[in-house]
Scaffold this motif. Structure first.
Motif, PDB file in Angstrom:
ATOM      1  N   ALA A 164      37.667 132.017-136.463  1.00 42.48           N
ATOM      2  CA  ALA A 164      36.256 132.351-136.270  1.00 42.48           C
ATOM      3  C   ALA A 164      35.925 132.187-134.795  1.00 42.48           C
ATOM      4  O   ALA A 164      36.467 131.299-134.118  1.00 42.48           O
ATOM      5  N   VAL A 165      35.048 133.037-134.299  1.00 42.50           N
ATOM      6  CA  VAL A 165      34.616 132.976-132.903  1.00 42.50           C
ATOM      7  C   VAL A 165      33.107 132.766-132.893  1.00 42.50           C
ATOM      8  O   VAL A 165      32.362 133.515-133.530  1.00 42.50           O
ATOM      9  N   VAL A 166      32.672 131.738-132.175  1.00 42.65           N
ATOM     10  CA  VAL A 166      31.249 131.414-132.136  1.00 42.65           C
ATOM     11  C   VAL A 166      30.814 131.214-130.685  1.00 42.65           C
ATOM     12  O   VAL A 166      31.593 130.737-129.851  1.00 42.65           O
ATOM     13  N   LYS A 167      29.582 131.586-130.381  1.00 41.70           N
ATOM     14  CA  LYS A 167      29.015 131.333-129.059  1.00 41.70           C
ATOM     15  C   LYS A 167      28.602 129.873-128.964  1.00 41.70           C
ATOM     16  O   LYS A 167      28.005 129.323-129.891  1.00 41.70           O
ATOM     17  N   ARG A 168      28.921 129.264-127.841  1.00 43.87           N
ATOM     18  CA  ARG A 168      28.509 127.875-127.659  1.00 43.87           C
ATOM     19  C   ARG A 168      28.119 127.644-126.210  1.00 43.87           C
ATOM     20  O   ARG A 168      28.581 128.327-125.289  1.00 43.87           O
ATOM     21  N   LEU A 169      27.270 126.647-126.008  1.00 40.83           N
ATOM     22  CA  LEU A 169      26.749 126.340-124.684  1.00 40.83           C
ATOM     23  C   LEU A 169      27.769 125.556-123.866  1.00 40.83           C
ATOM     24  O   LEU A 169      28.463 124.678-124.382  1.00 40.83           O
ATOM     25  N   ASN A 170      27.836 125.864-122.580  1.00 47.14           N
ATOM     26  CA  ASN A 170      28.683 125.117-121.655  1.00 47.14           C
ATOM     27  C   ASN A 170      27.974 125.084-120.298  1.00 47.14           C
ATOM     28  O   ASN A 170      26.917 125.717-120.126  1.00 47.14           O
ATOM     29  N   HIS A 171      28.534 124.376-119.347  1.00 49.02           N
ATOM     30  CA  HIS A 171      27.929 124.322-118.013  1.00 49.02           C
ATOM     31  C   HIS A 171      29.011 124.331-116.953  1.00 49.02           C
ATOM     32  O   HIS A 171      30.175 123.971-117.206  1.00 49.02           O
ATOM     33  N   LYS A 172      28.641 124.717-115.758  1.00 49.47           N
ATOM     34  CA  LYS A 172      29.568 124.693-114.636  1.00 49.47           C
ATOM     35  C   LYS A 172      29.806 123.243-114.200  1.00 49.47           C
ATOM     36  O   LYS A 172      28.966 122.365-114.436  1.00 49.47           O
ATOM     37  N   PRO A 173      30.957 122.981-113.562  1.00 48.98           N
ATOM     38  CA  PRO A 173      31.244 121.610-113.118  1.00 48.98           C
ATOM     39  C   PRO A 173      30.200 121.108-112.121  1.00 48.98           C
ATOM     40  O   PRO A 173      29.698 121.862-111.291  1.00 48.98           O
ATOM     41  N   PHE A 174      29.869 119.843-112.215  1.00 49.92           N
ATOM     42  CA  PHE A 174      28.975 119.210-111.247  1.00 49.92           C
ATOM     43  C   PHE A 174      29.256 117.723-111.220  1.00 49.92           C
ATOM     44  O   PHE A 174      30.010 117.194-112.053  1.00 49.92           O
ATOM     45  N   ALA A 175      28.657 117.046-110.268  1.00 48.56           N
ATOM     46  CA  ALA A 175      28.834 115.594-110.142  1.00 48.56           C
ATOM     47  C   ALA A 175      27.516 114.971-109.708  1.00 48.56           C
ATOM     48  O   ALA A 175      26.645 115.637-109.129  1.00 48.56           O
ATOM     49  N   PHE A 176      27.373 113.691-110.009  1.00 45.87           N
ATOM     50  CA  PHE A 176      26.230 112.915-109.531  1.00 45.87           C
ATOM     51  C   PHE A 176      26.629 112.266-108.205  1.00 45.87           C
ATOM     52  O   PHE A 176      27.713 111.687-108.089  1.00 45.87           O
ATOM     53  N   LYS A 177      25.762 112.369-107.219  1.00 40.28           N
ATOM     54  CA  LYS A 177      26.070 111.874-105.882  1.00 40.28           C
ATOM     55  C   LYS A 177      25.004 110.865-105.465  1.00 40.28           C
ATOM     56  O   LYS A 177      23.808 111.188-105.432  1.00 40.28           O
ATOM     57  N   MET A 178      25.434 109.654-105.173  1.00 37.14           N
ATOM     58  CA  MET A 178      24.505 108.596-104.785  1.00 37.14           C
ATOM     59  C   MET A 178      24.908 107.997-103.442  1.00 37.14           C
ATOM     60  O   MET A 178      26.097 107.745-103.209  1.00 37.14           O
ATOM     61  N   GLN A 179      23.926 107.779-102.594  1.00 45.83           N
ATOM     62  CA  GLN A 179      24.135 107.063-101.339  1.00 45.83           C
ATOM     63  C   GLN A 179      23.529 105.675-101.489  1.00 45.83           C
ATOM     64  O   GLN A 179      22.335 105.539-101.784  1.00 45.83           O
ATOM     65  N   VAL A 180      24.359 104.651-101.272  1.00 44.25           N
ATOM     66  CA  VAL A 180      23.936 103.275-101.519  1.00 44.25           C
ATOM     67  C   VAL A 180      24.302 102.399-100.330  1.00 44.25           C
ATOM     68  O   VAL A 180      25.415 102.483 -99.802  1.00 44.25           O
ATOM     69  N   ASN A 181      23.369 101.572 -99.922  1.00 50.38           N
ATOM     70  CA  ASN A 181      23.636 100.552 -98.903  1.00 50.38           C
ATOM     71  C   ASN A 181      23.750  99.199 -99.585  1.00 50.38           C
ATOM     72  O   ASN A 181      22.824  98.765-100.287  1.00 50.38           O
ATOM     73  N   ASN A 182      24.896  98.564 -99.367  1.00 46.69           N
ATOM     74  CA  ASN A 182      25.076  97.197 -99.840  1.00 46.69           C
ATOM     75  C   ASN A 182      24.869  96.264 -98.656  1.00 46.69           C
ATOM     76  O   ASN A 182      25.727  96.145 -97.782  1.00 46.69           O
ATOM     77  N   ASN A 183      23.722  95.623 -98.615  1.00 51.31           N
ATOM     78  CA  ASN A 183      23.372  94.750 -97.499  1.00 51.31           C
ATOM     79  C   ASN A 183      23.858  93.316 -97.690  1.00 51.31           C
ATOM     80  O   ASN A 183      23.519  92.430 -96.900  1.00 51.31           O
ATOM     81  N   LYS A 184      24.654  93.105 -98.742  1.00 53.34           N
ATOM     82  CA  LYS A 184      25.225  91.787 -98.966  1.00 53.34           C
ATOM     83  C   LYS A 184      26.457  91.608 -98.075  1.00 53.34           C
ATOM     84  O   LYS A 184      27.025  92.580 -97.557  1.00 53.34           O
TER      85      LYS A 184
END
Length: 672
Positions: free
Chosen positions: A467-487
């Motif tokens: 059986a062939v069914v349509k399904r949702l997908n998404h293009k590759p992505f990533a979460f990007k965070m800039q963090v300062n560790n002041n310790k």
């Protein structure tokens, strides 16, 4: 009287070294037991079995001295078990009792080679197919000797539960004419039905498998005597289903529809449902017409019962305590309260008083499933709501869980709001949260096998049926965070990422206290922060909310047989040990052509303060990959914070978030 297993003492020394069996051989056994599951066992696919095996002959192979096996053999010999070629429903008390009797036999096995596999072969030929499949799946999930075995996708083991009847009929025709076939499967309903716009979500076969597997990982019938405690099971019930509802709402916004409305027992169900699916044995799944009023279901419950249970639960929330069976009170205005409440509402065996508070969730599923024939006048089989693998197909599933969700929300709103001091992590500055790549979704074709859907024999050649069914997908992505560790030294952070709806279907911005309840959890993970500036790039595929597609049953068999023939380990299946988790394709909502506006939120907290007691943090260990919604088998949930933290409680001072350096938001758009 139930036979309780006594496996707790045997968990550490379960497998006798001389009788241990390799993962490839165990995998080959499971493949054979599930291949053509409604037909005779194909023993040519198995290593030799004990032809004279009797489950009761050798009591030493069990942890309970064979008591569970003796009971089940007696039931089978007396003809009291459910016949073969008949539908199975977990919500049917007798069906469930038989499945648990077989589950207890499996769970008491001290080894695989002589006990588990021989019992499986023995009872597969004597018990109902649905009973056997359910008991086998739950046993492989929970029994430590089956660690490493990959369960094939249920939509290829029991295709009737996931495939439209029109496609099944075409498959039978192709089988009879020995003509290979590839059949396109659409969604139920038509464009005249507004709910058709979001059918791709509720009818997604990967989502269906996640839902049924969650209930196998955390079954409402679980007893701790089976080997271990299911940590925070009631809270996980709340959170997993809350997230399903929140994701469904995001799909509705993607299609210019407002959040789903909750169910009301004293109002008509305005949307009907025609499943377009058929049992392998037992007829068609019942349909439900539009605008029907709830009726009492004979032999199950009166609508009044559901309303009384609801009132008692809401009274408990208002009072801040529940009443246990012995009359004592259990305080719920604390961190553990949501777990107590979740166990009450489901209701599971962990409920502190199921007699008084009832079984709101489980009974509601049956009542909804029977509304097409509430008095049994037409002798219809169970509806889609009476099977966890089919329940999400019915839009009423999400209305039911929005109703329960609002009870949970009433409880959460009863708790005190978090303070700035609760959130603040001194020395950590989350400067930016953004997306690397694009938030873009699309529909793709997915093909799966219908081989198990049709009957055959060893003398009739198989033909390729898919059986062939349509399904949702998404293009590759990533979460990007800039963090300062002041310790001055490195620190390990617990990172939580959410995506929240910005506006309703009319373009009106949500109030933060409304919008937060529709937030979808995107990821939760540990990361090490070196002193100074840190750039964190987290691939969305690593999310602890989601899982990749389980390989096809044919591929699992192919890899297993090759490994057994070569005397090697099975490779390429290591990451598929669990089926519980949102499909990674569905991490993003569908979005819109011109973009669905969402608020991306990130929150960092001290992992040492966040972690559960006696839990060792390892930033390179994802703890099974899906602990955010599915926990960790036999272990505590890694962090002790409330699920949904820091958005689970009401926000009273919205200026506070701007003053917390370890919390950051940004606006993003999801495009389709």
């Amino acid at each position: 009287m139930k036979v309780f297993v006594s496996i707790a003492l045997g968990l550490l020394g379960l497998v006798v070294a001389s009788q241990a069996q390799s993962v490839p051989l165990m995998q080959q056994d499971v493949n054979a037991f599930l291949h053509k599951s409604t037909g005779a066992l194909r023993k040519k696919n198995l290593a030799p079995l004990d032809q004279d095996f009797s489950p009761t002959a050798d009591q030493s192979m069990y942890n309970d001295e064979g008591k569970a096996a003796q009971k089940l053999v007696q039931e089978v010999n007396d003809g009291r078990t459910l016949e073969q070629k008949h539908f199975f429903s977990l919500f049917n008390p007798r069906h469930r009792e038989e499945a648990l009797m077989l589950f207890e036999v499996f769970m008491n096995c001290r080894n695989w080679a002589t006990c588990f596999r021989n019992n499986a072969a023995y009872f597969r030929e004597r018990m109902n197919e649905g009973v056997f499949i359910y008991a086998l799946y739950t046993s492989v999930i929970h029994h430590p000797i089956a660690d490493g075995v990959v369960l094939p996708p249920l939509y290829e083991v029991t295709p009737h539960m996931f495939t439209n009847s029109e496609v099944i009929n075409k498959a039978y025709t192709s089988k009879m004419t020995q003509t290979p076939g590839k059949f396109t499967m659409g969604y139920t309903g038509s464009q005249k039905n507004p709910e058709q716009r979001v059918a791709y979500f509720g009818e997604d076969i990967g989502m269906n498998v996640h839902h049924v597997t969650w209930h196998m990982d955390f079954p409402f019938w679980w007893e701790d005597s089976y080997g271990y405690h299911l940590d925070r099971k009631g809270e996980l019930f709340f959170w997993a289903h809350h997230q399903l509802t929140a994701r469904f709402d995001a799909e509705r916004l993607s299609n210019n529809m407002n959040f789903v409305d909750e169910l009301y027992w004293d109002r008509p169900i305005y949307e009907g449902f025609a499943p377009h699916t058929t049992y392998k044995y037992g007829g068609e799944f019942p349909a439900r017409p539009d605008n029907i009023k709830f009726e009492d279901v004979d032999g199950v419950a009166k609508i009044r019962d559901l309303m009384v249970w609801e009132d008692r639960i809401r009274d408990a929330i208002a009072h801040g305590y529940v009443t246990a069976e012995d009359g004592s009170t259990v305080d719920i205005l604390n961190d553990n309260g949501i777990d107590v409440l979740g166990n009450l509402i489901e209701s599971s065996t962990y409920s502190v008083n199921s007699y008084y508070y009832g079984a709101l969730h489980n009974t509601a599923h049956i009542v909804l499933g029977r509304q097409g024939d509430p008095h049994g006048k037409f002798n219809q089989p169970p509806g889609v709501m009476e099977h966890f693998e089919t329940a999400t197909r019915d839009p009423a599933f999400f209305r039911l869980h929005k109703y329960m969700n609002n009870i949970f929300r009433e409880f959460k709103d009863r708790l005190p709001s978090y303070t700035k001091e609760d959130f603040l992590w001194e020395g950590i500055d989350l400067q930016k949260i953004e997306i690397e790549g694009s938030l873009e979704t699309y529909f793709e074709d997915f093909e799966f096998s219908l081989g198990n859907a049709v009957d055959d024999s060893e003398t009739v050649d198989d033909v390729a049926l898919t059986a062939v069914v349509k399904r949702l997908n998404h293009k590759p992505f990533a979460f990007k965070m800039q963090v300062n560790n002041n310790k001055e030294s490195a620190a390990v952070a617990s990172a939580r990422i959410f995506m929240c709806p910005r506006r309703d279907a009319n373009g009106v911005a949500y109030h933060p206290n409304s919008g937060r309840w529709g937030c979808i959890e995107m990821d939760k993970f540990y990361v090490e922060l070196a002193p100074g500036e840190n750039l964190i790039v987290r691939d969305a595929k690593k999310s602890t909310v989601t899982i990749p597609d389980i390989p096809s049953f044919d591929l699992i068999k192919e890899k297993t047989d090759a490994a057994v023939a070569a005397g090697a380990e099975v490779t390429g299946l290591e990451e598929f040990g669990r089926s519980c988790g949102i499909p990674d394709r569905l991490l993003l909502p569908k979005g819109k052509e011109n973009g669905l506006e969402m608020v991306l939120m990130a929150f960092l907290e001290d992992a040492e303060a966040d972690k559960a007691d006696d839990f060792t943090i390892n930033v390179n260990d994802e703890f099974g990959g899906t602990h955010a919604h599915c926990g960790i088998h036999g272990h505590k949930v890694p962090d002790k914070r409330a699920m949904g933290y820091p958005l689970d409680r009401p926000i009273t001072d919205f200026r506070m978030t701007a003053a917390i350096p370890n919390f950051k938001t940004s606006l993003v758009k999801v495009y389709h």
